[in-house]
Design a protein around this motif. Structure first.
Motif, mmCIF file in Angstrom:
data_model
loop_
_atom_site.group_PDB
_atom_site.id
_atom_site.type_symbol
_atom_site.label_atom_id
_atom_site.label_comp_id
_atom_site.label_asym_id
_atom_site.label_seq_id
_atom_site.Cartn_x
_atom_site.Cartn_y
_atom_site.Cartn_z
ATOM 1 N N ALA A 146 0.828 -1.206 0.000
ATOM 2 C CA ALA A 146 0.000 0.000 0.000
ATOM 3 C C ALA A 146 0.865 1.260 0.000
ATOM 4 C CB ALA A 146 -0.940 -0.013 1.191
ATOM 5 N N TRP A 149 1.962 2.179 -3.485
ATOM 6 C CA TRP A 149 0.937 2.282 -4.518
ATOM 7 C C TRP A 149 1.151 3.479 -5.440
ATOM 8 C CZ3 TRP A 149 -2.710 -0.441 -6.851
ATOM 9 C CH2 TRP A 149 -3.659 0.236 -7.622
ATOM 10 N N ILE A 190 -2.591 5.828 0.960
ATOM 11 C CA ILE A 190 -2.072 4.585 1.543
ATOM 12 C C ILE A 190 -3.189 3.798 2.217
ATOM 13 C CG2 ILE A 190 -0.564 3.651 3.342
ATOM 14 C CD1 ILE A 190 1.400 5.920 2.677
ATOM 15 N N GLU A 191 -4.035 4.492 2.949
ATOM 16 C CA GLU A 191 -5.147 3.812 3.620
ATOM 17 C C GLU A 191 -6.103 3.194 2.604
ATOM 18 O OE1 GLU A 191 -8.873 4.767 6.691
ATOM 19 O OE2 GLU A 191 -7.414 6.337 6.185
ATOM 20 N N ALA A 193 -5.468 2.445 -0.568
ATOM 21 C CA ALA A 193 -4.782 1.389 -1.311
ATOM 22 C C ALA A 193 -4.727 0.103 -0.493
ATOM 23 C CB ALA A 193 -3.383 1.840 -1.701
ATOM 24 N N GLY A 194 -4.542 0.237 0.802
ATOM 25 C CA GLY A 194 -4.532 -0.945 1.660
ATOM 26 C C GLY A 194 -5.837 -1.704 1.578
ATOM 27 N N ARG A 195 -6.958 -0.974 1.626
ATOM 28 C CA ARG A 195 -8.271 -1.628 1.514
ATOM 29 C C ARG A 195 -8.443 -2.271 0.141
ATOM 30 N NH1 ARG A 195 -9.952 3.372 3.763
ATOM 31 N NH2 ARG A 195 -10.716 4.001 1.693
ATOM 32 N N LEU A 197 -6.183 -3.311 -2.034
ATOM 33 C CA LEU A 197 -5.309 -4.446 -2.289
ATOM 34 C C LEU A 197 -5.725 -5.676 -1.486
ATOM 35 C CD1 LEU A 197 -1.951 -2.467 -2.373
ATOM 36 C CD2 LEU A 197 -3.073 -3.579 -4.318
#
Length: 379
Positions: A146, A149, A190-191, A193-195, A197
């Motif tokens: 993330a 990303w 980042i937050e 993208a984490g979800r 991915l």
């Protein structure tokens, strides 16, 4: 141009289109590509304004009289075979250049032709338009961290842009055009993208990542000299689109934010919001518009709709496209509808004393070729 015969239409730069299928389509499969719906039709799609346009312009390319019945047309198409029919239809469209959105890969269950084969059948050069959301979705399948990303997206998009003349966003489908104009913060990206991915959905719909994708595209397009245009689907489309959220006026805050970068924004299709698109093209120097998908679908009303766009849009800011997809009939009918609408509209203007024949010829040339040649820096 005439309303019948097999003459090739005047040259047209099709600045937004898709590829076609070469397959023995069943009558039902053919009809499924005459509508924007992905549901089984209740009424025959030939019994529509688009159906009238196809039956008006396409039969002569296959050796039939215009307005041939649907059954006679499909029978003749099958007798010729898909390759020969496609070659005739694309050749009759008179397309001098095609800018192809490569985000779609199939139609009616059949693969779309690769660009070199499409170019050979059309007898014209073909250039790629990169669909932004597809790049991000392919990147997600590689599962970068993330935190990486943004950098990975920039790298992937840079590679895709190497051979492209423009990029395109289907934000209207994935969220709607009513998004905040500002760039998301690195922490937000980042937050999100984490979800994304972790969940690995088939489609990118997260508002934060969509905004970040757009701004990444703006930055990369602005780096090119001259800047690459960004196309936006606006107005009507498939059933997964919520129509009132596809009004191009909803993009106004983003349009204002992008203006200092000099990146051109191109509003595609626009109907039924084509008057809003005309206004935006008038007041913002970096905004352009077309009625590509629209002129096919409104059939006999094409002259009226084009005229409504040109009520406010500067003539140097309006482009021509077919948005042909799957069926080469849509490329031919789209080109013919455009040429007929321009000729009919300028004839009405001349009859009313609003312009001269020279003005009409100039308008036709601008919309068919010159505006696209200048915007996309074509030779």
């Amino acid at each position: 141009m005439t309303s019948g015969g097999t003459d090739v239409l005047p040259p047209l730069i099709d600045h937004h289109t898709h590829s076609v299928v070469i397959a023995d389509l069943t009558p039902d499969a053919f009809r499924s590509l005459l509508t924007e719906s992905d549901r089984a039709p209740v009424a025959d799609p030939f019994d529509s304004a688009l159906g009238l346009a196809v039956r008006r312009w396409c039969p002569p390319a296959l050796g039939l009289s215009e307005h041939a019945t649907a059954d006679a047309y499909l029978s003749r198409r099958r007798a010729l075979g898909p390759a020969e029919a496609t070659k005739r239809l694309l050749g009759a469209a008179g397309l001098s250049t095609l800018l192809v959105d490569t985000g779609l890969v199939a139609a009616a269950g059949h693969p779309l032709l690769p660009l070199p084969e499409l170019s050979a059948l059309a007898g014209a050069p073909v250039h790629q338009v990169v669909r932004l959301e597809s790049v991000a979705e392919r990147l997600a399948a590689r599962a970068p961290a993330a935190a990486d990303w943004s950098a990975a997206l920039t790298e992937a998009l840079t590679a895709e842009l190497a051979g492209a003349l423009a990029v395109k966003s289907v934000l209207a489908y994935r969220h709607g055009l009513d998004i905040p104009a500002e760039r998301p913060s690195p922490a937000e990206v980042i937050e999100a993208a984490g979800r994304f991915l972790v969940d690995q959905p088939a489609r990118l719909t997260d508002q934060v990542l969509l905004r970040q994708l757009l701004w990444t595209a703006v930055d990369l397009c602005a780096e090119r000299r001259p800047a690459l245009p960004i196309q936006f689907h606006t107005g009507f489309g498939d059933p997964d689109l919520t129509l009132h959220r596809a009004d191009p006026a909803l993009l106004t805050p983003f349009i204002r934010a992008v203006e200092p970068t000099g990146v051109p924004l191109v509003l595609l299709h626009c109907y039924p919001y084509h008057r809003q698109a005309g206004y935006l093209a008038q007041v913002f120097p970096h905004v352009y518009a077309d009625t590509g998908l629209t002129l096919n679908h409104v059939g006999p009303r094409a002259t009226t709709v084009l005229g409504e766009l040109l009520e406010l849009a500067p003539f140097g800011k309006v482009l021509a496209s077919t948005d042909g997809y799957g069926l080469p009939e849509l490329h031919l009918a789209g080109a013919a509808q455009f040429h007929h609408a321009v000729a009919d509209l300028t004839w009405q203007w001349r009859r009313a004393g609003a312009c001269t024949a020279v003005d009409g010829e100039r308008l036709a040339l601008l919309l068919a070729e010159e505006n696209a040649r200048e915007l996309y820096h074509l030779p």
